[in-house]
Design a protein around this motif. Structure first.
Motif, PDB file in Angstrom:
ATOM      1  N   MET A   1       0.867  -1.245   0.067  1.00 53.49           N
ATOM      2  CA  MET A   1       0.001   0.057  -0.006  1.00 53.49           C
ATOM      3  C   MET A   1       0.762   1.455  -0.211  1.00 53.49           C
ATOM      4  O   MET A   1       1.831   1.531   0.752  1.00 53.49           O
ATOM      5  CB  MET A   1      -1.087   0.044   1.147  1.00 53.49           C
ATOM      6  N   ASP A   2       0.637   2.259  -0.971  1.00 55.91           N
ATOM      7  CA  ASP A   2       1.253   3.417  -0.959  1.00 55.91           C
ATOM      8  C   ASP A   2       0.598   4.614  -0.421  1.00 55.91           C
ATOM      9  O   ASP A   2       1.304   5.383   0.317  1.00 55.91           O
ATOM     10  CB  ASP A   2       1.640   3.619  -2.391  1.00 55.91           C
ATOM     11  N   ASP A   3      -0.688   4.926  -0.565  1.00 59.20           N
ATOM     12  CA  ASP A   3      -1.488   5.910  -0.180  1.00 59.20           C
ATOM     13  C   ASP A   3      -3.040   5.529  -0.253  1.00 59.20           C
ATOM     14  O   ASP A   3      -3.373   4.523  -0.758  1.00 59.20           O
ATOM     15  CB  ASP A   3      -1.075   7.069  -1.421  1.00 59.20           C
ATOM     16  N   ILE A   4      -3.720   6.431   0.200  1.00 53.77           N
ATOM     17  CA  ILE A   4      -5.150   6.397   0.556  1.00 53.77           C
ATOM     18  C   ILE A   4      -5.885   7.480  -0.028  1.00 53.77           C
ATOM     19  O   ILE A   4      -5.369   8.819   0.307  1.00 53.77           O
ATOM     20  CB  ILE A   4      -5.487   5.917   1.903  1.00 53.77           C
ATOM     21  N   ILE A   5      -6.995   7.546  -0.819  1.00 52.15           N
ATOM     22  CA  ILE A   5      -7.964   8.660  -0.968  1.00 52.15           C
ATOM     23  C   ILE A   5      -9.106   8.311  -0.330  1.00 52.15           C
ATOM     24  O   ILE A   5      -9.747   7.461  -0.485  1.00 52.15           O
ATOM     25  CB  ILE A   5      -8.205   8.558  -2.641  1.00 52.15           C
ATOM     26  N   ALA A   6      -9.569   9.196   0.484  1.00 52.58           N
ATOM     27  CA  ALA A   6     -10.683   9.113   1.189  1.00 52.58           C
ATOM     28  C   ALA A   6     -11.759  10.460   0.652  1.00 52.58           C
ATOM     29  O   ALA A   6     -11.429  11.503   0.806  1.00 52.58           O
ATOM     30  CB  ALA A   6     -10.437   9.382   2.888  1.00 52.58           C
ATOM     31  N   LEU A   7     -12.838   9.939   0.276  1.00 48.83           N
ATOM     32  CA  LEU A   7     -13.804  10.932  -0.292  1.00 48.83           C
ATOM     33  C   LEU A   7     -15.080  11.001   0.762  1.00 48.83           C
ATOM     34  O   LEU A   7     -15.231   9.776   1.173  1.00 48.83           O
ATOM     35  CB  LEU A   7     -14.248  10.470  -1.791  1.00 48.83           C
ATOM     36  N   ASP A   8     -15.829  11.947   0.616  1.00 48.60           N
ATOM     37  CA  ASP A   8     -16.861  12.140   1.304  1.00 48.60           C
ATOM     38  C   ASP A   8     -18.148  12.587   0.501  1.00 48.60           C
ATOM     39  O   ASP A   8     -17.864  13.809   0.128  1.00 48.60           O
ATOM     40  CB  ASP A   8     -16.840  13.162   2.657  1.00 48.60           C
ATOM     41  N   ILE A   9     -18.815  11.949   0.007  1.00 47.79           N
ATOM     42  CA  ILE A   9     -19.522  12.101  -1.207  1.00 47.79           C
ATOM     43  C   ILE A   9     -21.313  12.023  -0.853  1.00 47.79           C
ATOM     44  O   ILE A   9     -21.720  11.317  -0.224  1.00 47.79           O
ATOM     45  CB  ILE A   9     -19.325  11.039  -2.473  1.00 47.79           C
ATOM     46  N   ALA A  10     -21.919  12.950  -1.582  1.00 53.42           N
ATOM     47  CA  ALA A  10     -23.461  13.043  -1.398  1.00 53.42           C
ATOM     48  C   ALA A  10     -23.791  13.102  -2.751  1.00 53.42           C
ATOM     49  O   ALA A  10     -23.625  13.737  -3.648  1.00 53.42           O
ATOM     50  CB  ALA A  10     -23.957  14.353  -0.923  1.00 53.42           C
ATOM     51  N   LEU A  11     -24.593  11.509  -3.322  1.00 50.68           N
ATOM     52  CA  LEU A  11     -25.211  11.526  -4.439  1.00 50.68           C
ATOM     53  C   LEU A  11     -26.389  12.334  -4.807  1.00 50.68           C
ATOM     54  O   LEU A  11     -26.754  12.848  -3.602  1.00 50.68           O
ATOM     55  CB  LEU A  11     -25.189   9.846  -4.860  1.00 50.68           C
ATOM     56  N   ARG A  12     -26.798  12.479  -5.805  1.00 53.61           N
ATOM     57  CA  ARG A  12     -28.132  13.159  -5.836  1.00 53.61           C
ATOM     58  C   ARG A  12     -29.077  12.136  -5.416  1.00 53.61           C
ATOM     59  O   ARG A  12     -29.136  11.073  -5.127  1.00 53.61           O
ATOM     60  CB  ARG A  12     -28.475  13.126  -7.578  1.00 53.61           C
ATOM     61  N   ARG A  13     -30.263  12.946  -4.816  1.00 52.21           N
ATOM     62  CA  ARG A  13     -31.330  12.462  -4.330  1.00 52.21           C
ATOM     63  C   ARG A  13     -32.177  11.080  -4.946  1.00 52.21           C
ATOM     64  O   ARG A  13     -32.418  10.096  -4.359  1.00 52.21           O
ATOM     65  CB  ARG A  13     -32.460  13.580  -3.676  1.00 52.21           C
ATOM     66  N   ASN A  14     -32.234  11.233  -6.126  1.00 53.90           N
ATOM     67  CA  ASN A  14     -32.812  10.172  -6.988  1.00 53.90           C
ATOM     68  C   ASN A  14     -31.812   9.151  -7.529  1.00 53.90           C
ATOM     69  O   ASN A  14     -32.282   8.579  -8.794  1.00 53.90           O
ATOM     70  CB  ASN A  14     -33.737  10.758  -7.904  1.00 53.90           C
ATOM     71  N   ASP A  15     -30.605   9.279  -7.294  1.00 51.77           N
ATOM     72  CA  ASP A  15     -29.487   8.361  -7.943  1.00 51.77           C
ATOM     73  C   ASP A  15     -29.721   6.794  -7.534  1.00 51.77           C
ATOM     74  O   ASP A  15     -29.793   6.595  -6.465  1.00 51.77           O
ATOM     75  CB  ASP A  15     -28.215   8.947  -7.374  1.00 51.77           C
ATOM     76  N   ASP A  16     -29.857   6.031  -8.614  1.00 50.64           N
ATOM     77  CA  ASP A  16     -29.895   4.720  -8.409  1.00 50.64           C
ATOM     78  C   ASP A  16     -28.634   3.851  -8.519  1.00 50.64           C
ATOM     79  O   ASP A  16     -28.374   2.889  -7.707  1.00 50.64           O
ATOM     80  CB  ASP A  16     -30.678   4.082  -9.422  1.00 50.64           C
ATOM     81  N   ALA A  17     -27.478   4.480  -8.991  1.00 46.17           N
ATOM     82  CA  ALA A  17     -26.163   3.868  -9.152  1.00 46.17           C
ATOM     83  C   ALA A  17     -25.359   4.510  -7.855  1.00 46.17           C
ATOM     84  O   ALA A  17     -24.837   5.424  -7.879  1.00 46.17           O
ATOM     85  CB  ALA A  17     -25.589   4.412 -10.326  1.00 46.17           C
ATOM     86  N   TRP A  18     -25.404   3.764  -6.606  1.00 49.65           N
ATOM     87  CA  TRP A  18     -24.907   4.109  -5.805  1.00 49.65           C
ATOM     88  C   TRP A  18     -23.400   3.844  -5.681  1.00 49.65           C
ATOM     89  O   TRP A  18     -22.681   4.480  -5.177  1.00 49.65           O
ATOM     90  CB  TRP A  18     -25.355   3.445  -4.431  1.00 49.65           C
ATOM     91  N   LEU A  19     -22.901   2.789  -6.419  1.00 47.30           N
ATOM     92  CA  LEU A  19     -21.403   2.632  -6.545  1.00 47.30           C
ATOM     93  C   LEU A  19     -21.185   2.951  -7.968  1.00 47.30           C
ATOM     94  O   LEU A  19     -21.714   2.768  -8.745  1.00 47.30           O
ATOM     95  CB  LEU A  19     -21.384   0.831  -6.629  1.00 47.30           C
ATOM     96  N   GLU A  20     -19.969   3.686  -7.938  1.00 48.92           N
ATOM     97  CA  GLU A  20     -19.628   4.386  -9.111  1.00 48.92           C
ATOM     98  C   GLU A  20     -18.981   3.426 -10.373  1.00 48.92           C
ATOM     99  O   GLU A  20     -18.550   2.248  -9.682  1.00 48.92           O
ATOM    100  CB  GLU A  20     -18.519   5.406  -8.944  1.00 48.92           C
ATOM    101  N   ALA A  21     -19.074   3.806 -11.331  1.00 48.24           N
ATOM    102  CA  ALA A  21     -18.427   2.809 -12.227  1.00 48.24           C
ATOM    103  C   ALA A  21     -17.218   3.528 -12.809  1.00 48.24           C
ATOM    104  O   ALA A  21     -17.091   4.583 -13.616  1.00 48.24           O
ATOM    105  CB  ALA A  21     -19.505   2.752 -13.545  1.00 48.24           C
TER     106      ALA A  21
END
Length: 152
Positions: A1-21
């Motif tokens: 392991m070299d590094d970590i990216i930590a994101l804090d994300i709010a998707l749109r209210r009606n977003d069905d795709a909770w996991l990104e592609a």
């Protein structure tokens, strides 16, 4: 392991795709992905060795922007996320002298703004204290042995 990216994300209210592609060019730089929080808003990515975390984070922000996501979701911008213009304007209104927390939300570090409104009050209070100190010194006489006696 070299590094970590930590994101804090709010998707749109009606977003069905909770996991990104993720694009393959992005996915190939990530070793492990962790999703947690109330609405999977916390997303951590363990990067493969040698990956530039800043460049990759900016690529991921571009994908989030295209999805209409907002970030951060709940922990404010701090120094990690850029503030949107309405939020940056709010910061400037609260702190026009940019003295309290410069660079928050990737805003300017410069003190290019006018002084804070209470700066004049602080200067005035300092003047009152100086006047009071001068009065108390003139009302007392200090002898050569260091004893203070009041003038009567």
């Amino acid at each position: 392991m070299d590094d970590i990216i930590a994101l804090d994300i709010a998707l749109r209210r009606n977003d069905d795709a909770w996991l990104e592609a993720l694009l393959p060019s992005i996915r190939n730089q990530i070793d492990k992905m962790l999703y947690y929080g109330h609405f999977l808003c916390h997303q951590d990515y363990v990067l493969k060795p040698g990956v530039d975390p800043v460049m990759l984070k900016h690529e991921m922000w571009a994908l989030l922007n295209a999805r209409g996501a907002r970030y951060p979701a709940e922990h404010n911008v701090g120094h990690l996320y850029p503030a949107g213009e309405p939020q940056a304007a709010h910061f400037r209104q609260l702190n026009p002298g940019n003295r309290l927390n410069p660079r928050i939300g990737h805003t300017s570090r410069n003190r290019c703004c006018p002084p804070l409104p209470f700066a004049a009050l602080a200067d005035r209070l300092h003047g009152i204290r100086a006047d009071n100190a001068a009065r108390s010194t003139s009302a007392s006489a200090i002898s050569t042995d260091g004893k203070v006696s009041s003038e009567g």
